[in-house]
Write a protein that holds these residues in place. Structure first.
Motif, PDB file in Angstrom:
ATOM      1  N   ILE A   4       0.850  -1.184   0.000  1.00 61.74           N
ATOM      2  CA  ILE A   4       0.000   0.000   0.000  1.00 61.74           C
ATOM      3  C   ILE A   4       0.885   1.233   0.000  1.00 61.74           C
ATOM      4  O   ILE A   4       1.993   1.206   0.544  1.00 61.74           O
ATOM      5  CB  ILE A   4      -0.954   0.017   1.223  1.00 61.74           C
ATOM      6  N   TYR A   5       0.416   2.284  -0.638  1.00 64.18           N
ATOM      7  CA  TYR A   5       1.100   3.569  -0.541  1.00 64.18           C
ATOM      8  C   TYR A   5       0.218   4.464   0.311  1.00 64.18           C
ATOM      9  O   TYR A   5      -0.860   4.884  -0.109  1.00 64.18           O
ATOM     10  CB  TYR A   5       1.325   4.198  -1.922  1.00 64.18           C
ATOM     11  N   LEU A   6       0.673   4.741   1.527  1.00 65.97           N
ATOM     12  CA  LEU A   6      -0.075   5.589   2.453  1.00 65.97           C
ATOM     13  C   LEU A   6       0.894   6.609   3.035  1.00 65.97           C
ATOM     14  O   LEU A   6       1.705   6.287   3.909  1.00 65.97           O
ATOM     15  CB  LEU A   6      -0.699   4.752   3.570  1.00 65.97           C
ATOM     16  N   PRO A   7       0.851   7.844   2.540  1.00 66.49           N
ATOM     17  CA  PRO A   7       1.754   8.855   3.083  1.00 66.49           C
ATOM     18  C   PRO A   7       1.420   9.175   4.533  1.00 66.49           C
ATOM     19  O   PRO A   7       0.288   8.974   4.986  1.00 66.49           O
ATOM     20  CB  PRO A   7       1.519  10.061   2.171  1.00 66.49           C
ATOM     21  N   GLY A   8       2.393   9.685   5.248  1.00 65.85           N
ATOM     22  CA  GLY A   8       2.245   9.872   6.687  1.00 65.85           C
ATOM     23  C   GLY A   8       1.227  10.906   7.116  1.00 65.85           C
ATOM     24  O   GLY A   8       0.740  10.851   8.244  1.00 65.85           O
ATOM     25  N   GLN A   9       0.896  11.854   6.238  1.00 63.84           N
ATOM     26  CA  GLN A   9       0.028  12.962   6.666  1.00 63.84           C
ATOM     27  C   GLN A   9      -1.359  12.933   6.023  1.00 63.84           C
ATOM     28  O   GLN A   9      -2.005  13.967   5.866  1.00 63.84           O
ATOM     29  CB  GLN A   9       0.713  14.290   6.362  1.00 63.84           C
ATOM     30  N   ASN A  10      -1.848  11.761   5.690  1.00 63.37           N
ATOM     31  CA  ASN A  10      -3.187  11.649   5.109  1.00 63.37           C
ATOM     32  C   ASN A  10      -4.214  11.706   6.245  1.00 63.37           C
ATOM     33  O   ASN A  10      -4.767  10.705   6.680  1.00 63.37           O
ATOM     34  CB  ASN A  10      -3.301  10.336   4.321  1.00 63.37           C
ATOM     35  N   TRP A  11      -4.476  12.911   6.718  1.00 67.95           N
ATOM     36  CA  TRP A  11      -5.245  13.068   7.948  1.00 67.95           C
ATOM     37  C   TRP A  11      -6.721  12.737   7.788  1.00 67.95           C
ATOM     38  O   TRP A  11      -7.388  12.359   8.760  1.00 67.95           O
ATOM     39  CB  TRP A  11      -5.050  14.472   8.522  1.00 67.95           C
ATOM     40  N   PHE A  12      -7.265  12.836   6.586  1.00 67.63           N
ATOM     41  CA  PHE A  12      -8.655  12.431   6.381  1.00 67.63           C
ATOM     42  C   PHE A  12      -8.813  10.923   6.607  1.00 67.63           C
ATOM     43  O   PHE A  12      -9.821  10.461   7.140  1.00 67.63           O
ATOM     44  CB  PHE A  12      -9.134  12.800   4.978  1.00 67.63           C
ATOM     45  N   THR A  13      -7.801  10.161   6.183  1.00 68.81           N
ATOM     46  CA  THR A  13      -7.834   8.718   6.416  1.00 68.81           C
ATOM     47  C   THR A  13      -7.732   8.421   7.905  1.00 68.81           C
ATOM     48  O   THR A  13      -8.441   7.559   8.438  1.00 68.81           O
ATOM     49  CB  THR A  13      -6.702   8.033   5.636  1.00 68.81           C
ATOM     50  N   LEU A  14      -6.844   9.122   8.598  1.00 64.50           N
ATOM     51  CA  LEU A  14      -6.762   8.975  10.057  1.00 64.50           C
ATOM     52  C   LEU A  14      -8.116   9.255  10.698  1.00 64.50           C
ATOM     53  O   LEU A  14      -8.556   8.519  11.588  1.00 64.50           O
ATOM     54  CB  LEU A  14      -5.715   9.919  10.639  1.00 64.50           C
ATOM     55  N   ALA A  15      -8.784  10.305  10.262  1.00 65.20           N
ATOM     56  CA  ALA A  15     -10.082  10.661  10.846  1.00 65.20           C
ATOM     57  C   ALA A  15     -11.057   9.492  10.758  1.00 65.20           C
ATOM     58  O   ALA A  15     -11.797   9.216  11.710  1.00 65.20           O
ATOM     59  CB  ALA A  15     -10.653  11.888  10.145  1.00 65.20           C
ATOM     60  N   GLY A  16     -11.056   8.781   9.620  1.00 67.08           N
ATOM     61  CA  GLY A  16     -11.945   7.637   9.473  1.00 67.08           C
ATOM     62  C   GLY A  16     -11.657   6.564  10.507  1.00 67.08           C
ATOM     63  O   GLY A  16     -12.577   5.996  11.107  1.00 67.08           O
ATOM     64  N   PHE A  17     -10.382   6.284  10.756  1.00 63.80           N
ATOM     65  CA  PHE A  17     -10.022   5.272  11.745  1.00 63.80           C
ATOM     66  C   PHE A  17     -10.399   5.715  13.156  1.00 63.80           C
ATOM     67  O   PHE A  17     -10.825   4.906  13.985  1.00 63.80           O
ATOM     68  CB  PHE A  17      -8.523   4.968  11.666  1.00 63.80           C
ATOM     69  N   VAL A  18     -10.271   7.012  13.407  1.00 63.94           N
ATOM     70  CA  VAL A  18     -10.675   7.559  14.723  1.00 63.94           C
ATOM     71  C   VAL A  18     -12.180   7.413  14.902  1.00 63.94           C
ATOM     72  O   VAL A  18     -12.661   6.995  15.966  1.00 63.94           O
ATOM     73  CB  VAL A  18     -10.240   9.034  14.839  1.00 63.94           C
ATOM     74  N   TRP A  19     -12.946   7.742  13.878  1.00 67.38           N
ATOM     75  CA  TRP A  19     -14.404   7.607  13.964  1.00 67.38           C
ATOM     76  C   TRP A  19     -14.810   6.142  14.132  1.00 67.38           C
ATOM     77  O   TRP A  19     -15.768   5.844  14.858  1.00 67.38           O
ATOM     78  CB  TRP A  19     -15.053   8.204  12.711  1.00 67.38           C
ATOM     79  N   ASP A  20     -14.096   5.244  13.461  1.00 67.63           N
ATOM     80  CA  ASP A  20     -14.375   3.817  13.627  1.00 67.63           C
ATOM     81  C   ASP A  20     -14.284   3.388  15.087  1.00 67.63           C
ATOM     82  O   ASP A  20     -15.027   2.507  15.544  1.00 67.63           O
ATOM     83  CB  ASP A  20     -13.369   2.973  12.826  1.00 67.63           C
ATOM     84  N   GLU A  21     -13.366   3.995  15.803  1.00 67.80           N
ATOM     85  CA  GLU A  21     -13.143   3.630  17.207  1.00 67.80           C
ATOM     86  C   GLU A  21     -14.094   4.343  18.168  1.00 67.80           C
ATOM     87  O   GLU A  21     -14.040   4.127  19.375  1.00 67.80           O
ATOM     88  CB  GLU A  21     -11.696   3.949  17.599  1.00 67.80           C
TER      89      GLU A  21
END
Length: 414
Positions: free
Chosen positions: A182-199
């Motif tokens: 996977i190519y996932l750059p370190g600062q993809n904060w929208f993707t982080l937000a999804g994982f936070v909401w999942d939790e």
């Protein structure tokens, strides 16, 4: 599809006179601001012609606006006596404009417009302090774009990836030899937000009338832990986002099995490397359980009516038709967007990218619904937080620093 015939004369839209300033025989001319590239010229022309045929007493004058600087331009227009009658605005911008008092309250029209079925990622940010100002127009969100050939070589069945654990296992299997899982750059904060909401967490929360950063909650930290685990399975930079370098270019130039992007990113990949045509597929970002897809940030637009408009009845008729089921289905097919209602998801069933997007849209979220969020995005301490953790910083300490920065930005408005 036939055009929905609707009537004007809506008393709930205030005491507007709906008179035009021209010599068009008593017709009402409305000025509409739509954003650059939100819809194609062909769709826009189709809608305007259909609308004016159905409503010969209303003339539509569309002005295309640029996204760059639009916040300041809309703010100035709302404060003037010469505002347009309908404005397309980014869904997360509505609170900022509503705070000024310059938008018409459309709360009593939610039922008529089918609001119970609206995507919450469009509807919730379209409301401010309990009143509905923005009417959901269209949505887009991130999915996983994957190389079908690389999945086949690795013996991975994309259709079987329904949970985070399955996603990690598949990515580990793909991440071998010269293939990057996977190519996932370190600062993809929208993707982080999804994982936070999942939790069950959030980026910020309101308490006692004040907003506070919430990245240091246990739920948000668990979301960061998953991001770190997934990011480690690729070779993406830890100190830049998906635009630097453009991740579509990275996928096009190498053996990258997956990226997280809106489906349109696949077109960019193919433009850069035509040999990948027919080798790209899509699936929704997986959730914690197979029964629920991963949470995603819902991007898109709402439509609003300025209080300064003297033609609010005609403006509402325009919005009601453009956001109604018939034109929403046409828009979804024409632009590969997610329609504004969950009940219309089948309209994009034949479009693999949009269909995957529609599944995720059911779990769509928006950023914290407050005018102060604009100040957070301007400084974006979330990106700094991601890089700090990914380069070895203590997650709890760095989360506390980021949360404090979010709190300060949201409450200072600067």
């Amino acid at each position: 599809m036939s055009v929905l015939l609707m009537t004007a004369g809506l008393s709930a839209c205030g005491g507007s006179s709906d008179t035009s300033g021209d010599d068009s025989g008593g017709s009402t001319a409305i000025d509409v601001w739509l954003m650059r590239d939100s819809v194609s010229a062909a769709f826009q022309d189709d809608f305007v012609k259909g609308f004016e045929t159905a409503h010969p007493d209303i003339e539509v004058k569309v002005q295309i606006q640029e996204w760059d600087g639009i916040g300041e331009k809309v703010t100035a227009a709302l404060a003037s006596n010469d505002a347009p009658d309908v404005i397309e605005t980014g869904n997360t911008q509505v609170a900022r404009f509503a705070q000024s008092g310059g938008l018409l309250d459309l709360s009593d029209k939610v039922g008529e417009l089918g609001g119970k079925d609206w995507l919450k990622g469009l509807a919730e940010p379209g409301a401010y302090e309990g009143k509905q100002y923005g009417i959901p127009y269209y949505a887009a969100n991130r999915v996983v774009i994957y190389r079908t050939d690389l999945f086949e070589e690795a013996g991975v069945d994309a259709s079987a990836i329904k949970t985070r654990d399955q996603w990690i296992a598949a990515t580990e299997k793909l991440n071998s030899g010269d293939t990057q899982g996977i190519y996932l750059p370190g600062q993809n904060w929208f993707t982080l937000a999804g994982f936070v909401w999942d939790e069950g967490g959030d980026l910020a929360a309101e308490s006692g009338g004040k907003w506070q950063g919430a990245l240091d909650t246990p739920e948000a930290i668990r979301g960061m832990e998953f991001y770190e685990k997934l990011q480690a399975l690729g070779r993406g930079p830890k100190d830049s986002d998906e635009a630097n370098p453009p991740q579509a270019d990275v996928m096009a130039k190498g053996k990258v099995a997956q990226v997280i992007s809106s489906p349109g990113g696949a077109n960019t990949v193919i433009e850069s490397n035509p040999e990948l045509k027919g080798r790209l597929g899509f699936f929704p970002i997986p959730g914690k359980s197979a029964s629920t897809p991963g949470a995603v940030f819902t991007g898109g637009s709402d439509l609003v009516i300025p209080t300064a408009s003297g033609k609010q009845d005609a403006a509402y008729t325009f919005i009601r038709e453009l956001t109604g089921d018939a034109w929403q289905k046409k828009l979804a097919v024409a632009m590969s967007y997610v329609p504004n209602k969950t009940t219309l998801a089948s309209a994009v069933a034949a479009d693999p990218g949009a269909a995957a997007m529609a599944v995720g849209a059911a779990e769509g979220h928006a950023t914290p619904n407050t005018p102060g969020w604009a100040a957070v995005e301007a400084k974006n301490p979330i990106k700094d937080y991601l890089t700090a953790v990914l380069t070895g910083g203590d997650p709890h300490k760095e989360a506390a620093i980021a949360s404090e920065a979010i709190t300060t930005a949201m409450n200072s408005g600067s």
